[in-house]
Design a protein around this motif. Structure first.
Motif, PDB file in Angstrom:
ATOM      1  N   MET A   1       0.910  -1.195   0.278  1.00 11.43           N
ATOM      2  CA  MET A   1      -0.059  -0.001   0.065  1.00 11.43           C
ATOM      3  C   MET A   1       1.010   1.131  -0.151  1.00 11.43           C
ATOM      4  N   ASP A   2       0.641   1.943  -1.136  1.00 13.34           N
ATOM      5  CA  ASP A   2       1.414   3.260  -1.111  1.00 13.34           C
ATOM      6  C   ASP A   2       0.719   4.466  -0.113  1.00 13.34           C
ATOM      7  N   LEU A   3       1.578   4.559   0.827  1.00 10.96           N
ATOM      8  CA  LEU A   3       0.854   5.687   1.728  1.00 10.96           C
ATOM      9  C   LEU A   3       1.486   7.144   1.659  1.00 10.96           C
ATOM     10  N   THR A   4       2.428   7.225   0.960  1.00 17.11           N
ATOM     11  CA  THR A   4       3.459   8.348   0.400  1.00 17.11           C
ATOM     12  C   THR A   4       2.530   9.532   0.342  1.00 17.11           C
ATOM     13  N   THR A   5       3.220  10.766   0.980  1.00 19.25           N
ATOM     14  CA  THR A   5       2.373  11.979   1.284  1.00 19.25           C
ATOM     15  C   THR A   5       3.235  13.095   1.111  1.00 19.25           C
TER      16      THR A   5
ATOM     17  N   LEU B   1       6.851  12.701   3.109  1.00 16.99           N
ATOM     18  CA  LEU B   1       6.345  11.813   4.146  1.00 16.99           C
ATOM     19  C   LEU B   1       6.072  10.228   3.855  1.00 16.99           C
ATOM     20  N   ARG B   2       6.342   9.236   4.970  1.00 15.73           N
ATOM     21  CA  ARG B   2       6.276   7.900   4.614  1.00 15.73           C
ATOM     22  C   ARG B   2       4.495   7.716   4.737  1.00 15.73           C
ATOM     23  N   THR B   3       3.943   8.455   5.494  1.00 17.81           N
ATOM     24  CA  THR B   3       2.349   8.044   5.491  1.00 17.81           C
ATOM     25  C   THR B   3       1.623   9.753   5.671  1.00 17.81           C
TER      26      THR B   3
ATOM     27  N   LEU C   1      -0.235   5.278  17.308  1.00 17.54           N
ATOM     28  CA  LEU C   1       0.104   5.524  16.043  1.00 17.54           C
ATOM     29  C   LEU C   1       0.117   4.482  15.039  1.00 17.54           C
ATOM     30  N   ARG C   2       0.662   2.931  15.685  1.00 15.24           N
ATOM     31  CA  ARG C   2       0.759   1.921  14.798  1.00 15.24           C
ATOM     32  C   ARG C   2      -0.723   1.421  14.554  1.00 15.24           C
ATOM     33  N   THR C   3      -1.506   1.578  15.706  1.00 19.55           N
ATOM     34  CA  THR C   3      -2.950   0.947  15.388  1.00 19.55           C
ATOM     35  C   THR C   3      -3.656   1.930  14.406  1.00 19.55           C
ATOM     36  N   VAL C   4      -3.632   3.293  14.408  1.00 20.30           N
ATOM     37  CA  VAL C   4      -3.961   4.048  13.334  1.00 20.30           C
ATOM     38  C   VAL C   4      -3.384   3.749  12.134  1.00 20.30           C
ATOM     39  N   GLU C   5      -2.193   3.572  11.923  1.00 23.63           N
ATOM     40  CA  GLU C   5      -1.615   3.273  10.633  1.00 23.63           C
ATOM     41  C   GLU C   5      -2.456   1.796  10.096  1.00 23.63           C
ATOM     42  N   SER C   6      -2.298   0.847  11.034  1.00 22.08           N
ATOM     43  CA  SER C   6      -2.940  -0.351  10.356  1.00 22.08           C
ATOM     44  C   SER C   6      -4.271  -0.417  10.056  1.00 22.08           C
ATOM     45  N   GLN C   7      -5.165   0.521  10.876  1.00 30.86           N
ATOM     46  CA  GLN C   7      -6.505   0.636  10.534  1.00 30.86           C
ATOM     47  C   GLN C   7      -6.569   1.336   9.123  1.00 30.86           C
ATOM     48  N   LEU C   8      -5.726   2.222   8.794  1.00 31.88           N
ATOM     49  CA  LEU C   8      -6.004   2.942   7.756  1.00 31.88           C
ATOM     50  C   LEU C   8      -5.641   2.189   6.431  1.00 31.88           C
ATOM     51  N   VAL C   9      -4.606   1.338   6.553  1.00 27.03           N
ATOM     52  CA  VAL C   9      -4.397   0.322   5.612  1.00 27.03           C
ATOM     53  C   VAL C   9      -5.277  -0.716   5.346  1.00 27.03           C
ATOM     54  N   ALA C  10      -5.878  -1.370   6.541  1.00 26.66           N
ATOM     55  CA  ALA C  10      -6.906  -1.977   6.360  1.00 26.66           C
ATOM     56  C   ALA C  10      -8.167  -1.600   5.632  1.00 26.66           C
ATOM     57  N   TRP C  11      -8.436  -0.211   5.843  1.00 27.75           N
ATOM     58  CA  TRP C  11      -9.509   0.172   5.265  1.00 27.75           C
ATOM     59  C   TRP C  11      -9.226   0.461   3.708  1.00 27.75           C
ATOM     60  N   LEU C  12      -8.150   0.807   3.461  1.00 27.92           N
ATOM     61  CA  LEU C  12      -7.822   1.042   2.267  1.00 27.92           C
ATOM     62  C   LEU C  12      -7.819  -0.391   1.228  1.00 27.92           C
ATOM     63  N   GLU C  13      -7.357  -1.543   1.953  1.00 28.88           N
ATOM     64  CA  GLU C  13      -7.348  -2.883   1.164  1.00 28.88           C
ATOM     65  C   GLU C  13      -8.846  -3.136   0.942  1.00 28.88           C
ATOM     66  N   ASP C  14      -9.546  -2.996   2.253  1.00 28.23           N
ATOM     67  CA  ASP C  14     -10.967  -3.533   1.972  1.00 28.23           C
ATOM     68  C   ASP C  14     -11.576  -2.758   0.781  1.00 28.23           C
ATOM     69  N   HIS C  15     -11.442  -1.433   0.660  1.00 29.28           N
ATOM     70  CA  HIS C  15     -11.827  -0.907  -0.292  1.00 29.28           C
ATOM     71  C   HIS C  15     -11.364  -0.498  -1.875  1.00 29.28           C
TER      72      HIS C  15
ATOM     73  N   TYR D   1      -8.321   0.357  -2.548  1.00 29.11           N
ATOM     74  CA  TYR D   1      -7.565   1.396  -3.132  1.00 29.11           C
ATOM     75  C   TYR D   1      -5.980   0.971  -2.908  1.00 29.11           C
ATOM     76  N   GLU D   2      -5.014   1.662  -3.866  1.00 28.22           N
ATOM     77  CA  GLU D   2      -3.923   1.213  -3.725  1.00 28.22           C
ATOM     78  C   GLU D   2      -2.817   2.248  -3.280  1.00 28.22           C
ATOM     79  N   SER D   3      -3.375   3.447  -3.043  1.00 31.88           N
ATOM     80  CA  SER D   3      -2.590   4.320  -2.375  1.00 31.88           C
ATOM     81  C   SER D   3      -3.533   5.375  -1.950  1.00 31.88           C
ATOM     82  N   THR D   4      -2.884   6.413  -0.975  1.00 37.11           N
ATOM     83  CA  THR D   4      -3.833   7.323  -0.145  1.00 37.11           C
ATOM     84  C   THR D   4      -3.841   8.438  -1.221  1.00 37.11           C
ATOM     85  N   ASP D   5      -3.148   8.637  -2.402  1.00 39.61           N
ATOM     86  CA  ASP D   5      -3.348   9.674  -3.309  1.00 39.61           C
ATOM     87  C   ASP D   5      -4.850   9.371  -4.133  1.00 39.61           C
TER      88      ASP D   5
END
Ligand SMILES: Cc1cc2nc3c(=O)[nH]c(=O)nc-3n(C[C@H](O)[C@H](O)[C@H](O)COP(=O)(O)O)c2cc1C
Length: 344
Positions: free
Chosen positions: A1-5, A12-14, A282-296, A298-302
């Motif tokens: 998952m590409d979270l770069t921003t 930024l990495r995420t 912060l780790r929980t928040v990041e893994s929740q973000l990744v899980a949501w993106l995967e479930d829906h 998405y390949e990146s936050t962009d």
């Protein structure tokens, strides 16, 4: 998952950033915040009023004579500490963090007047700040100052700081400007590279037993995110893609970060959730973000960013006043409050 921003010209990495708080004002805890995954760290503000107060006290101590100074030294067994001002300590922490952190360290300045701030801004730049967050925090409580005068003063501060440094400058706004969209655009015209929406005002309470005013910081809850979310959705299309936007207040989970990005934020910032749960949240928040993106799927936050602004959501009215009446009418009364039919 590409979270770069990209935020304030920084890669930024995420999109998950630790906003200004005491956690980021000490080297040890700030390093824990970095280790838990913060993509950037905002230091707590260096406060103009604290520095001014300290200068007044120092002058008074010098004028009072040497015996007071000797007395004062008793409070500071480490003599070097006696000479360290708030600014010195801030700069030392910033220098240390800038040297030790791999993520960008953003310094924060709480300015209330244009004069003198250029000097402090350049000190922060020289100490290694990757960017500067200007925290404009005041209450419009003076009846002789109208909105134009107050806004003018704030814009002067932004302009003065902008000319003093070459690092990117973000301005953390209060949500209480009377013409928010207009003022936000003028802050950008005055030289801000980005806006942080919004500063959270601490509301005093009254203690009915002691009859005293209680001034205690209370941590936010997720519902408070609605205010910055709405303004993010309105301002993103108005300000265009080149202005960096950060959302702060009420971000507690990965799905809150999703909402912030959808409304057009480049980054979502957290303080209360970290003070309540510890930096490791912060780790929980990041893994929740990744899980949501995967479930829906998405390949990146962009792909997600800006998909629910007033320009893109297809429901601009939902963010603006036009649906005020429908929202009020949408409230469904609980059964016990429903007017009973006239009894026969
Ligand atoms: C204890 C505490 C100290 C804070 N100190 C600062 C500060 O020095 N400068 C600043 O701009 N914001 C400061 N903030 C505000 C936070 O950076 C953040 O914008 C606000 O708490 C809303 O985000 P949250 O809902 O994630 O807490 C502070 C907040 C708390 C709770």
């Amino acid at each position: 998952m590409d979270l770069t921003t990209r935020y304030l010209g920084l890669d930024l990495r995420t999109p998950i950033v630790a906003s200004a708080s005491p956690l980021n004002g000490h080297v040890d805890s700030a390093l824990q915040v970095e280790a838990a995954g913060a993509a950037a760290i905002v230091m707590p503000s260096l406060f103009e009023e604290e520095i001014v107060h300290e200068e007044v006290e120092l002058t008074r101590a010098l004028e009072a004579g040497s015996e007071h100074f000797a007395e004062a030294l008793d409070y500071f067994p480490d003599v070097d500490d006696a000479y360290m001002t708030t600014t010195d300590r801030y700069l030392a922490t910033l220098e240390s963090l800038a040297a030790r952190c791999e993520v960008p360290v953003i310094a924060s300045l709480n300015a209330t007047s244009p004069g003198g701030w250029t000097w402090h801004a350049s000190l922060l730049e020289r100490a290694g700040a990757a960017a500067l967050e200007l925290n404009l925090y005041h209450l419009a409580a003076d009846p002789t100052l109208d909105a134009t005068a107050m806004e003018h003063r704030d814009l002067q501060i932004v302009e003065a700081v902008r000319t003093a440094v070459s690092i990117p400058v973000a301005v953390k706004l209060s949500p209480h400007y009377s013409a928010m969209a207009n003022f936000a655009a003028r802050v950008v015209d005055a030289g801000a590279d980005g806006l942080v929406l919004f500063n959270r005002f601490y509301q005093p309470d009254l203690d009915l037993e002691s009859l005293e005013v209680v001034n205690r910081v209370e941590l936010s809850h997720p519902g408070e995110m609605r205010l910055p979310l709405r303004w993010m959705a309105i301002l993103r299309p108005q300000l265009g893609p080149d202005v960096s936007l950060a959302l702060t207040t009420g971000v507690h989970s990965g799905t809150d970060v999703v909402k912030a990005l959808m409304s057009g934020a480049d980054v979502a910032m957290l303080t209360s959730a970290l003070l309540r749960n510890g930096a490791s949240h912060l780790r929980t928040v990041e893994s929740q973000l990744v899980a949501w993106l995967e479930d829906h799927e998405y390949e990146s936050t962009d792909q997600l960013r800006g998909s629910a602004t007033t320009a893109t959501s297809g429901d601009a009215a939902a963010f603006e006043r036009t649906n005020y009446v429908q929202v009020l009418h949408s409230w469904a009364a609980p059964h016990h409050l429903t007017p009973s039919s006239p009894s026969s």
